[in-house]
Motif scaffolding. Sequence first.
Motif, PDB file in Angstrom:
ATOM      1  N   GLN A   1     -11.551   3.916   1.633  1.00 16.09           N
ATOM      2  CA  GLN A   1     -11.443   4.401   0.252  1.00 16.09           C
ATOM      3  C   GLN A   1     -12.802   4.924  -0.233  1.00 16.09           C
TER       4      GLN A   1
ATOM      5  N   ARG B   1      -4.792  -4.304   6.718  1.00 15.55           N
ATOM      6  CA  ARG B   1      -5.009  -4.664   5.303  1.00 15.55           C
ATOM      7  C   ARG B   1      -4.567  -6.105   5.143  1.00 15.55           C
TER       8      ARG B   1
ATOM      9  N   PRO C   1      -9.046   5.108  -7.606  1.00 16.11           N
ATOM     10  CA  PRO C   1      -8.522   4.942  -6.237  1.00 16.11           C
ATOM     11  C   PRO C   1      -7.001   4.846  -6.196  1.00 16.11           C
ATOM     12  N   GLY C   2      -6.377   4.595  -7.357  1.00 14.94           N
ATOM     13  CA  GLY C   2      -4.941   4.389  -7.394  1.00 14.94           C
ATOM     14  C   GLY C   2      -4.598   2.978  -6.934  1.00 14.94           C
ATOM     15  N   PRO C   3      -3.466   2.440  -7.328  1.00  6.11           N
ATOM     16  CA  PRO C   3      -2.527   3.039  -8.267  1.00  6.11           C
ATOM     17  C   PRO C   3      -3.052   2.976  -9.706  1.00  6.11           C
TER      18      PRO C   3
ATOM     19  N   HIS D   1     -13.271  -1.988   1.102  1.00  6.13           N
ATOM     20  CA  HIS D   1     -12.202  -1.007   1.361  1.00  6.13           C
ATOM     21  C   HIS D   1     -12.932   0.261   1.827  1.00  6.13           C
TER      22      HIS D   1
ATOM     23  N   SER E   1       0.855  -1.198   0.000  1.00  2.00           N
ATOM     24  CA  SER E   1       0.000   0.000   0.000  1.00  2.00           C
ATOM     25  C   SER E   1       0.884   1.240   0.000  1.00  2.00           C
ATOM     26  N   THR E   2       0.490   2.237  -0.736  1.00  2.00           N
ATOM     27  CA  THR E   2       1.133   3.551  -0.640  1.00  2.00           C
ATOM     28  C   THR E   2       0.158   4.521   0.015  1.00  2.00           C
ATOM     29  N   ARG E   3      -0.963   4.801  -0.673  1.00  2.00           N
ATOM     30  CA  ARG E   3      -1.907   5.822  -0.222  1.00  2.00           C
ATOM     31  C   ARG E   3      -2.541   5.504   1.133  1.00  2.00           C
ATOM     32  N   THR E   4      -3.092   4.313   1.273  1.00  2.00           N
ATOM     33  CA  THR E   4      -3.870   4.008   2.485  1.00  2.00           C
ATOM     34  C   THR E   4      -2.984   4.009   3.720  1.00  2.00           C
TER      35      THR E   4
HETATM   36  N1   CP Z   1      -6.321   3.029  -3.116  1.00  2.00           N
HETATM   37  C1   CP Z   1      -5.464   2.275  -2.429  1.00  2.00           C
HETATM   38  O1   CP Z   1      -5.871   1.439  -1.613  1.00  2.00           O
HETATM   39  O2   CP Z   1      -4.153   2.523  -2.699  1.00  2.00           O
HETATM   40  P1   CP Z   1      -2.957   1.800  -1.961  1.00  2.00           P
HETATM   41  O3   CP Z   1      -3.007   0.338  -2.317  1.00  2.00           O
HETATM   42  O4   CP Z   1      -1.708   2.479  -2.443  1.00  2.00           O
HETATM   43  O5   CP Z   1      -3.157   1.976  -0.474  1.00  2.00           O
END
Ligand code: CP
Length: 311
Positions: free
Chosen positions: A142, A111, A266-268, A139, A59-62
Amino acid sequence: MDISKWKRKNLLGIEELTTEEILKILEVAKFFKKTLGKNSQGKSHLKGKRIVNLFMEPSTRTRIAFEIAAKSLHADVISVAEQSSSLTKGETLRDTAMNIQALGADAIVIRHSSPGSPLFLSRLVDVPIINAGDGAHEHPSQALLDLYTLRERLGSLNGKKITILGDILFSRVARSNFWTLTKMGAEVTFAGPSTLVPKQFETMGAKVCHNLRNALKDADAVMLLRIQHERQSSSHFPSLSEYTNIFGLNKDRKKWLKKEALILHPGPVNRGVELDSELTDSSQSVILEQVENGIAVRMAILYLCTNFVSL
Ligand code: CP
């Protein structure tokens, strides 16, 4: 900000939330958003609390947003990745969680690739469990930040048409968004190839569409999803380039969208696959607003769940 009636300790998914609970999270997020900023000292609502982020998938964002959210509320944050934990030595998830609780955690953000693992932990430990994504199930944080972003841009979502396009079958984001959006009165269309968007989704109450042009034409917003290879054991379409040829959103197909329609992801983002670079960076795209709103929304989640009123 009155949170005296908040009774939910765990955030396991959106399906179980009432509309009032969703709106309360957004109201608290709005309050916290005003306190954020580069030079802000934050708020001390979680001072003295220990938040443990247990991320068993990348994960980056979460992960970063949960960390910044907790730190902005002056909590102590400990982030654990699977590779650096004793899970690699054979310890079970149950024992890992019990030990984290014994170490004095006030909340666990998890997660995990297994759907239902946050629910499983919530039955074992006393501290709040916050689902940061469990397999293809949900999620919730998100979907809440997506909802926050959509409401900032569109106002009420009652009667709005939102298309979610891509790998719906394996997407926890699609499921959680379906629940938030429909609880807010929006009409949700799931779009993509029939192998990734089976007709059965209609039984949930979503529209299902396998024609990109039809899926885009009335949408007030379109949310793109990447192909989640990590959850697919076999291929659901002949090749990635064929997927892009038929379902990728690019500047030629942008004309099928309403001029003011928003583009979310939502990315990526896999640039050039589900969404081309030009649209990713266009003025219609709110992708980075989603990311930014993820901090305030997660501040609200952490604050509410650690201050629930026990029944
Ligand atoms: N949207 C999302 O869950 O991104 P990450 O996997 O980078 O957390």
